[in-house]
Design a protein around this motif. Sequence first.
Motif, PDB file in Angstrom:
ATOM      1  N   TYR A  25      29.613  35.735  37.922  1.00 55.13           N
ATOM      2  CA  TYR A  25      30.471  36.598  38.145  1.00 55.13           C
ATOM      3  C   TYR A  25      30.762  36.583  39.872  1.00 55.13           C
ATOM      4  O   TYR A  25      31.743  37.223  40.458  1.00 55.13           O
ATOM      5  CB  TYR A  25      30.087  38.152  38.160  1.00 55.13           C
ATOM      6  CG  TYR A  25      30.012  38.587  36.700  1.00 55.13           C
ATOM      7  CD1 TYR A  25      31.098  38.909  36.037  1.00 55.13           C
ATOM      8  CD2 TYR A  25      28.639  38.690  36.064  1.00 55.13           C
ATOM      9  CE1 TYR A  25      31.200  39.128  34.766  1.00 55.13           C
ATOM     10  CE2 TYR A  25      28.656  39.025  34.664  1.00 55.13           C
ATOM     11  CZ  TYR A  25      29.869  39.237  34.014  1.00 55.13           C
ATOM     12  OH  TYR A  25      29.711  39.583  32.709  1.00 55.13           O
ATOM     13  N   TYR A  82      40.485  36.065  36.586  1.00 56.81           N
ATOM     14  CA  TYR A  82      39.575  37.176  36.848  1.00 56.81           C
ATOM     15  C   TYR A  82      39.507  37.539  38.131  1.00 56.81           C
ATOM     16  O   TYR A  82      39.278  38.845  38.206  1.00 56.81           O
ATOM     17  CB  TYR A  82      38.017  36.210  36.498  1.00 56.81           C
ATOM     18  CG  TYR A  82      36.974  36.870  37.007  1.00 56.81           C
ATOM     19  CD1 TYR A  82      36.482  38.188  36.348  1.00 56.81           C
ATOM     20  CD2 TYR A  82      36.086  36.879  38.254  1.00 56.81           C
ATOM     21  CE1 TYR A  82      35.461  38.718  36.634  1.00 56.81           C
ATOM     22  CE2 TYR A  82      34.960  37.300  38.512  1.00 56.81           C
ATOM     23  CZ  TYR A  82      34.574  38.504  37.884  1.00 56.81           C
ATOM     24  OH  TYR A  82      33.766  39.221  38.099  1.00 56.81           O
ATOM     25  N   ILE A 116      41.526  41.653  41.945  1.00 57.15           N
ATOM     26  CA  ILE A 116      41.044  41.834  43.277  1.00 57.15           C
ATOM     27  C   ILE A 116      41.479  41.199  44.407  1.00 57.15           C
ATOM     28  O   ILE A 116      41.692  40.053  44.557  1.00 57.15           O
ATOM     29  CB  ILE A 116      39.405  41.453  43.151  1.00 57.15           C
ATOM     30  CG1 ILE A 116      38.846  41.871  41.775  1.00 57.15           C
ATOM     31  CG2 ILE A 116      38.618  41.773  44.320  1.00 57.15           C
ATOM     32  CD1 ILE A 116      38.501  43.399  41.782  1.00 57.15           C
ATOM     33  N   ARG A 158      36.881  39.875  47.718  1.00 57.28           N
ATOM     34  CA  ARG A 158      36.114  38.849  46.884  1.00 57.28           C
ATOM     35  C   ARG A 158      34.967  38.404  47.174  1.00 57.28           C
ATOM     36  O   ARG A 158      34.364  37.634  46.637  1.00 57.28           O
ATOM     37  CB  ARG A 158      37.171  38.043  46.555  1.00 57.28           C
ATOM     38  CG  ARG A 158      38.406  38.226  45.853  1.00 57.28           C
ATOM     39  CD  ARG A 158      39.577  37.216  45.778  1.00 57.28           C
ATOM     40  NE  ARG A 158      40.775  37.564  45.044  1.00 57.28           N
ATOM     41  CZ  ARG A 158      41.665  36.835  44.988  1.00 57.28           C
ATOM     42  NH1 ARG A 158      42.035  35.719  45.450  1.00 57.28           N
ATOM     43  NH2 ARG A 158      42.762  37.471  44.414  1.00 57.28           N
ATOM     44  N   TYR A 189      35.267  45.164  41.312  1.00 56.23           N
ATOM     45  CA  TYR A 189      35.415  45.436  39.779  1.00 56.23           C
ATOM     46  C   TYR A 189      34.733  46.884  39.603  1.00 56.23           C
ATOM     47  O   TYR A 189      35.457  47.599  39.046  1.00 56.23           O
ATOM     48  CB  TYR A 189      34.790  44.558  38.918  1.00 56.23           C
ATOM     49  CG  TYR A 189      35.833  43.301  38.631  1.00 56.23           C
ATOM     50  CD1 TYR A 189      36.759  43.956  37.548  1.00 56.23           C
ATOM     51  CD2 TYR A 189      36.013  42.272  39.040  1.00 56.23           C
ATOM     52  CE1 TYR A 189      37.857  42.708  37.021  1.00 56.23           C
ATOM     53  CE2 TYR A 189      36.864  41.377  38.752  1.00 56.23           C
ATOM     54  CZ  TYR A 189      37.684  41.515  37.614  1.00 56.23           C
ATOM     55  OH  TYR A 189      38.746  40.646  37.241  1.00 56.23           O
ATOM     56  N   TYR A 190      33.713  47.232  40.040  1.00 56.61           N
ATOM     57  CA  TYR A 190      33.041  48.593  39.754  1.00 56.61           C
ATOM     58  C   TYR A 190      33.836  49.592  40.274  1.00 56.61           C
ATOM     59  O   TYR A 190      34.313  50.726  39.618  1.00 56.61           O
ATOM     60  CB  TYR A 190      31.591  48.587  40.306  1.00 56.61           C
ATOM     61  CG  TYR A 190      30.877  49.836  40.127  1.00 56.61           C
ATOM     62  CD1 TYR A 190      30.390  50.222  38.803  1.00 56.61           C
ATOM     63  CD2 TYR A 190      30.763  51.014  40.832  1.00 56.61           C
ATOM     64  CE1 TYR A 190      29.742  51.408  38.339  1.00 56.61           C
ATOM     65  CE2 TYR A 190      30.019  51.921  40.667  1.00 56.61           C
ATOM     66  CZ  TYR A 190      29.437  52.103  39.498  1.00 56.61           C
ATOM     67  OH  TYR A 190      28.791  53.291  39.120  1.00 56.61           O
ATOM     68  N   ARG A 234      37.139  49.674  40.710  1.00 49.61           N
ATOM     69  CA  ARG A 234      38.223  49.837  40.041  1.00 49.61           C
ATOM     70  C   ARG A 234      38.040  50.360  38.344  1.00 49.61           C
ATOM     71  O   ARG A 234      38.615  51.398  37.812  1.00 49.61           O
ATOM     72  CB  ARG A 234      39.105  48.709  39.844  1.00 49.61           C
ATOM     73  CG  ARG A 234      39.672  48.230  41.187  1.00 49.61           C
ATOM     74  CD  ARG A 234      39.924  46.987  41.236  1.00 49.61           C
ATOM     75  NE  ARG A 234      40.653  46.578  42.558  1.00 49.61           N
ATOM     76  CZ  ARG A 234      40.053  46.763  43.853  1.00 49.61           C
ATOM     77  NH1 ARG A 234      38.753  46.742  43.718  1.00 49.61           N
ATOM     78  NH2 ARG A 234      40.705  46.535  44.824  1.00 49.61           N
ATOM     79  N   LEU A 235      36.733  49.852  37.978  1.00 52.59           N
ATOM     80  CA  LEU A 235      36.625  50.431  36.661  1.00 52.59           C
ATOM     81  C   LEU A 235      35.946  51.800  36.565  1.00 52.59           C
ATOM     82  O   LEU A 235      35.842  52.335  35.490  1.00 52.59           O
ATOM     83  CB  LEU A 235      35.504  49.421  36.114  1.00 52.59           C
ATOM     84  CG  LEU A 235      35.695  48.075  35.753  1.00 52.59           C
ATOM     85  CD1 LEU A 235      34.846  46.890  35.501  1.00 52.59           C
ATOM     86  CD2 LEU A 235      36.859  48.100  34.457  1.00 52.59           C
ATOM     87  N   ALA A 243      41.536  45.771  35.129  1.00 51.84           N
ATOM     88  CA  ALA A 243      40.313  45.276  35.371  1.00 51.84           C
ATOM     89  C   ALA A 243      39.695  44.779  34.353  1.00 51.84           C
ATOM     90  O   ALA A 243      39.028  43.737  34.134  1.00 51.84           O
ATOM     91  CB  ALA A 243      39.608  46.116  36.603  1.00 51.84           C
ATOM     92  N   TRP A 273      38.186  41.405  33.114  1.00 46.90           N
ATOM     93  CA  TRP A 273      36.784  40.988  33.199  1.00 46.90           C
ATOM     94  C   TRP A 273      36.277  40.542  31.808  1.00 46.90           C
ATOM     95  O   TRP A 273      35.582  39.748  31.609  1.00 46.90           O
ATOM     96  CB  TRP A 273      36.102  42.399  33.604  1.00 46.90           C
ATOM     97  CG  TRP A 273      34.651  42.355  33.348  1.00 46.90           C
ATOM     98  CD1 TRP A 273      33.737  42.558  32.105  1.00 46.90           C
ATOM     99  CD2 TRP A 273      33.637  42.446  34.485  1.00 46.90           C
ATOM    100  NE1 TRP A 273      32.490  42.668  32.422  1.00 46.90           N
ATOM    101  CE2 TRP A 273      32.190  42.612  33.887  1.00 46.90           C
ATOM    102  CE3 TRP A 273      33.766  42.475  35.746  1.00 46.90           C
ATOM    103  CZ2 TRP A 273      31.090  42.632  34.544  1.00 46.90           C
ATOM    104  CZ3 TRP A 273      32.455  42.508  36.628  1.00 46.90           C
ATOM    105  CH2 TRP A 273      31.045  42.563  35.779  1.00 46.90           C
ATOM    106  N   ALA A 279      33.754  46.290  29.852  1.00 47.51           N
ATOM    107  CA  ALA A 279      33.785  45.777  31.224  1.00 47.51           C
ATOM    108  C   ALA A 279      32.971  47.089  32.050  1.00 47.51           C
ATOM    109  O   ALA A 279      32.293  46.995  32.840  1.00 47.51           O
ATOM    110  CB  ALA A 279      35.194  45.875  31.708  1.00 47.51           C
ATOM    111  N   CYS A 298      29.574  45.992  33.938  1.00 45.38           N
ATOM    112  CA  CYS A 298      29.694  46.267  35.528  1.00 45.38           C
ATOM    113  C   CYS A 298      28.650  47.436  35.961  1.00 45.38           C
ATOM    114  O   CYS A 298      28.041  47.063  37.341  1.00 45.38           O
ATOM    115  CB  CYS A 298      30.999  46.579  35.740  1.00 45.38           C
ATOM    116  SG  CYS A 298      31.444  46.249  37.797  1.00 45.38           S
TER     117      CYS A 298
END
Length: 323
Positions: free
Chosen positions: A147, A162, A166, A171, A178-179, A181-182, A193, A197, A227, A231
């Motif tokens: 990841y 991927y 982001i 990055r 990602y967390y 956004r998810l 996202a 993912w 995802a 995450c």
Amino acid sequence: MQTLYPEIKPYARHELAVEAPHVLYVDESGSPEGLPVLFVHGGPGGGCDALSRRFFDPTLYRIVTFDQRGCGRSTPHASLEHNTTAHLVSDIERIREHLGIDKWVLFGGSWGSTLSLAYAQAYPERVHALILRGVFLCRPQELSWFYQEGASRIFPDYWQDYLAPIPPEERGDLIKAYYKRLTGTDQIAQMHAAKAWSCWEGRTATLRPNTQVVDRFSDTHRALAMARIECHYFINQAFLEPNQLLRDMHKIAHLPAIIVHGRYDVICPLENAWELHEAWPNSELKIIREAGHSAAEPGICDALVRAAADIAQRLLDLPPEEA
């Protein structure tokens, strides 16, 4: 080359309430009087399907499949509340008690191997044997490899997709980004996202391109659960202590195990299975040539079907031709 057994339907379905708000989907197929086996799916967040039952001879096995908290047919969908490794271990034990099973075989792939090991180490007296595929020990180096940086060098084209959700300034810690956004309130950003993912995982899961695998990972309903839940687990180091699974191998060293791992597994490198095998004197390691991570690959499918037959032969004391 062994292939999957024909498709079968469950003979029983259960909705098992565990800690609120979760209700687990559980089903049973095969022989009610057979050797109990629990199919432990990957992800976390992947869920089971009709293929999950087909690795086992239905005349020999009592096949139990279930969808872990927040995924598949379990409810509520994609929920992170009360969703940790300890909760899932407790759920497996609750299922065993609910079904009146004394001991069972554990069959787990990828995250399913992680959870199978965690359960077996917590309840070794309830396990006959383990069949594990694509070993994942959830250590920081494994999460970073897939990841953050590592697999990115093998699939730089897929990696760009991927990275797309982001912004460059975030990055440096992609799991954290990602967390954000998810678990955020922007549903469009969340779904974007989730698909990026999940597609990254689906596109890298097989040695040769497999559109069926990619399509399965790209399914919107599945991608959101996988995802979000993956995450959630990975930002929390899978709710495991450092190197916990290898550290506690002495608790299950006596149990027989067959480990199946693709030589070219990019998601969970072969090193994971090798280290587990080295720490487990009673295990057999089957390294599959020309295979990556997915159970859908012919060589891995063949080895898993053979492993289930082998374990049944040993535990049921069958002549070789019957297993």
